[in-house]
Design an enzyme around this catalytic site. Structure first.
Site, PDB file in Angstrom:
ATOM      1  N   ASP A 224     -19.264  53.238   7.210  1.00  0.00           N
ATOM      2  CA  ASP A 224     -18.650  54.475   6.741  1.00  0.00           C
ATOM      3  C   ASP A 224     -17.735  55.038   7.829  1.00  0.00           C
ATOM      4  O   ASP A 224     -16.597  55.408   7.568  1.00  0.00           O
ATOM      5  CB  ASP A 224     -19.738  55.481   6.367  1.00  0.00           C
ATOM      6  N   ASP A 230     -14.636  61.574  10.119  1.00  0.00           N
ATOM      7  CA  ASP A 230     -14.839  60.746   8.936  1.00  0.00           C
ATOM      8  C   ASP A 230     -15.101  61.620   7.716  1.00  0.00           C
ATOM      9  O   ASP A 230     -16.057  62.409   7.681  1.00  0.00           O
ATOM     10  CB  ASP A 230     -16.022  59.801   9.164  1.00  0.00           C
ATOM     11  N   ASP A 232     -16.235  62.988   4.160  1.00  0.00           N
ATOM     12  CA  ASP A 232     -17.347  62.813   3.228  1.00  0.00           C
ATOM     13  C   ASP A 232     -16.797  62.883   1.804  1.00  0.00           C
ATOM     14  O   ASP A 232     -16.528  63.961   1.273  1.00  0.00           O
ATOM     15  CB  ASP A 232     -18.398  63.906   3.438  1.00  0.00           C
ATOM     16  N   ASP A 261      -5.363  52.524   2.372  1.00  0.00           N
ATOM     17  CA  ASP A 261      -5.734  52.126   3.723  1.00  0.00           C
ATOM     18  C   ASP A 261      -7.254  52.106   3.895  1.00  0.00           C
ATOM     19  O   ASP A 261      -7.955  53.027   3.468  1.00  0.00           O
ATOM     20  CB  ASP A 261      -5.115  53.118   4.717  1.00  0.00           C
ATOM     21  N   HIS A 265     -14.266  51.367   4.377  1.00  0.00           N
ATOM     22  CA  HIS A 265     -14.947  52.485   5.026  1.00  0.00           C
ATOM     23  C   HIS A 265     -15.088  53.701   4.110  1.00  0.00           C
ATOM     24  O   HIS A 265     -15.660  54.706   4.514  1.00  0.00           O
ATOM     25  CB  HIS A 265     -14.171  52.899   6.283  1.00  0.00           C
ATOM     26  N   GLU A 292      -6.340  47.632   1.082  1.00  0.00           N
ATOM     27  CA  GLU A 292      -6.596  46.893   2.314  1.00  0.00           C
ATOM     28  C   GLU A 292      -8.101  46.863   2.583  1.00  0.00           C
ATOM     29  O   GLU A 292      -8.709  47.890   2.873  1.00  0.00           O
ATOM     30  CB  GLU A 292      -5.885  47.546   3.503  1.00  0.00           C
ATOM     31  N   PHE A 333      -4.274  20.946  11.607  1.00  0.00           N
ATOM     32  CA  PHE A 333      -4.646  21.674  10.392  1.00  0.00           C
ATOM     33  C   PHE A 333      -4.232  20.870   9.161  1.00  0.00           C
ATOM     34  O   PHE A 333      -3.102  20.386   9.059  1.00  0.00           O
ATOM     35  CB  PHE A 333      -3.964  23.044  10.357  1.00  0.00           C
ATOM     36  N   SER A 434      -2.098  15.472   4.884  1.00  0.00           N
ATOM     37  CA  SER A 434      -2.617  16.585   5.669  1.00  0.00           C
ATOM     38  C   SER A 434      -1.510  17.342   6.389  1.00  0.00           C
ATOM     39  O   SER A 434      -1.657  18.527   6.693  1.00  0.00           O
ATOM     40  CB  SER A 434      -3.648  16.082   6.682  1.00  0.00           C
TER      41      SER A 434
END
Length: 522
Positions: A224, A230, A232, A261, A265, A292, A333, A434
């Site tokens: 969070d 932060d 609420d 954004d 969180h 995101e 790779f 590859s």
């Protein structure tokens, strides 16, 4: 007995890129997003908004249909990018935090730039920073408990009285647009005790507080808390203010959607409701949203895709991480695995694909820059393959100090032109080797197709030229294809539509019918 009926009456989630607005209605071309900023970008002689306005015609020419602009809100400091969000309702209008304009310019310049973009058939996306606030006007005293930085569910000491920067008075704006004044009751945690001059993560425990939200990512026990104060998102006043802002910013700017954004969180129940309610209040049923959620692990991302029920697309961070890995591992790779465990592979119409952005630049918090040896190949995959919605990064196109290459810019601009003219129709893939893969776009009734081949073999290796046999369609039998990227070479198509296409090592080649080549490509 009636197993065939199973799922028939199940309500299926809408598919984001099929119903959301990805381009203006009058545009019949391919949609294409552009991120018009880097972390440190500024212009010496004009505001960023004015710079954007001047570049709009060029962006339209290259087929851009959406532009993701930096956060327009007032930041905690004059040079702040907006991710240090102070006041969402101040978009360069009020004298606050030592400035009237934002880092990017004034309200008037911003709205004028948005207007010009829309006149050129380009939609505007608002970068919405809804997770936290910074730059409070004064401190407040309240109860809090320090928590461990590696596990926010575990206390690092006893509860105590601290002073936190949690009071946002907005004296410069007053009650214009919103009367809400933020205090400690609207936050879950802070990162500074001004009383003890101590940095840490403090969970607010004063009466009325519910602790961290449970509806967030489980990284670090509970993610969070990210930074600053932060928010609420369970507080009714918070919910109403953020909903009001969402409707207001769309109406004020004429924007068609949002880039959200740091949603890992934010309370996901609130976030889903915010998207749905903002659509309803604004009357924009096709409102575009891309979120995101930063993880390279598709396993962690999939629950979020499922939770949001098609209400938002997601940046394909796993694909970006594959690009980064390919650039680091070079010829080791396996290109046949470049799409493995990515959003665009499993849910292509949920994916906004990208190569790099402002956070991945070397020295930034999410540093994962795709090296020059694989950048053009990565862009060829997202721009021409035909799945997902690609986003081109300003830093890869315009001169800047954060990783710009003139050669790469030129090549990516060519790929953007190729997407606009030739990137149409179904995709057929040829995962030959590859170190060399290709695909064919078959075109449609209004647009010709193309054949694409790319390599990650080291320059100077043997053989230096790849050859890959691909079928462009029997309708092209007897025709000739030429190089769109270099203007050299000719591929003859046989009676069944097959041709032997070539590409230099560590390079990309796009082949189109010779009559489709512009004079500068011949």
């Amino acid at each position: 007995m009636f197993s065939w009926l199973k799922g028939w009456f199940v309500t299926r989630s809408p598919v984001p890129l099929q119903y959301m607005r990805v381009k203006p209605e009058r545009n019949d071309g391919n949609p294409l997003m552009f991120q018009f900023f880097t972390w440190d970008c500024l212009q010496d002689d004009k505001s960023w908004w004015k710079h954007f306005e001047e570049q709009v015609p060029r962006l339209a020419e290259y087929g851009i249909t959406q532009v993701w602009l930096p956060p327009p809100n007032k930041a905690a400091v004059p040079e702040g990018r907006g991710y240090d969000a102070y006041d969402l309702w101040d978009i360069g209008e009020f004298e606050q935090k030592g400035t009237t304009k934002t880092r990017w310019g004034t309200r008037e310049e911003y709205l004028q730039a948005c207007k010009v973009a829309q006149e050129h058939g380009i939609d505007i996306l608002i970068d919405a920073v809804l997770n936290h606030k910074l730059g409070a006007d004064r401190t407040e005293e309240f109860q809090a408990v320090p928590v461990r930085s590696d596990n926010r569910l575990k206390d690092a000491g006893p509860p105590r009285t601290i002073q936190g920067w949690t009071a946002f008075d907005y004296s410069g704006r007053g009650d214009k647009y919103s009367p809400m004044k933020w205090t400690q009751e609207h936050f879950t945690g802070v990162d500074w005790d001004d009383k003890a001059k101590t940095k840490g993560i403090f969970r607010i425990t004063s009466p009325g507080h519910k602790g961290w939200s449970r509806n967030v990512d489980s990284e670090l026990g509970n993610y969070d808390y990210l930074l600053g104060q932060d928010i609420d998102h369970r507080h009714p006043a918070v919910q109403e203010d953020l909903l009001n802002w969402g409707e207001w910013i769309l109406q004020t700017t004429g924007a068609t959607g949002f880039r959200l954004d740091a949603i890992k969180h934010i309370d996901r129940k609130f976030m889903l409701n915010w998207i749905q309610e903002t659509r309803r209040r604004s009357g924009k049923k096709e409102m575009f949203v891309v979120s995101e959620y930063w993880t390279g692990n598709l396993k962690f991302l999939m629950p979020y895709l499922n939770h949001f029920k098609g209400e938002t697309a997601f940046f394909d961070v796993p694909l970006h991480m594959n690009f980064n890995k390919a650039s680091r591992e070079r010829t080791r790779f396996d290109l046949r695995k470049i799409l493995s465990s990515t959003v665009v592979q499993v849910r292509p119409n949920d994916a906004v694909t990208f190569v790099d952005n402002h956070d991945t630049v070397e020295g930034q918090s999410l540093e994962s820059w795709v090296g020059d040896n694989f950048k053009v190949q990565a862009y060829a995959i997202i721009l021409l393959r035909g799945y997902g919605l690609p986003c081109v990064f300003y830093g890869d196109i315009y001169p800047n100090k954060e990783g710009y290459s003139e050669t790469i810019s030129r090549e990516v601009l060519l790929l953007m032109k190729a997407r606009k003219r030739f990137g149409h129709g179904i995709t057929e893939e040829y995962l030959a080797h590859s170190n060399c893969i290709g695909f064919v776009r078959k075109g449609d009734s209004s647009h010709p197709g193309c054949a694409v081949i790319l390599s990650n073999r080291e320059e100077g290796s043997t053989p230096y030229v790849h050859e890959l046999r691909m079928n462009v369609g029997i309708e092209h039998a007897g025709s000739k294809f030429g190089s769109f990227m270099t203007g050299h070479g000719v591929v003859e198509i046989d009676a069944q539509g097959w041709g032997m296409f070539t590409c230099f090592a560590s390079n990309v080649q796009v082949w189109v019918k010779t009559e489709e080549l512009l004079p500068e490509n011949r």
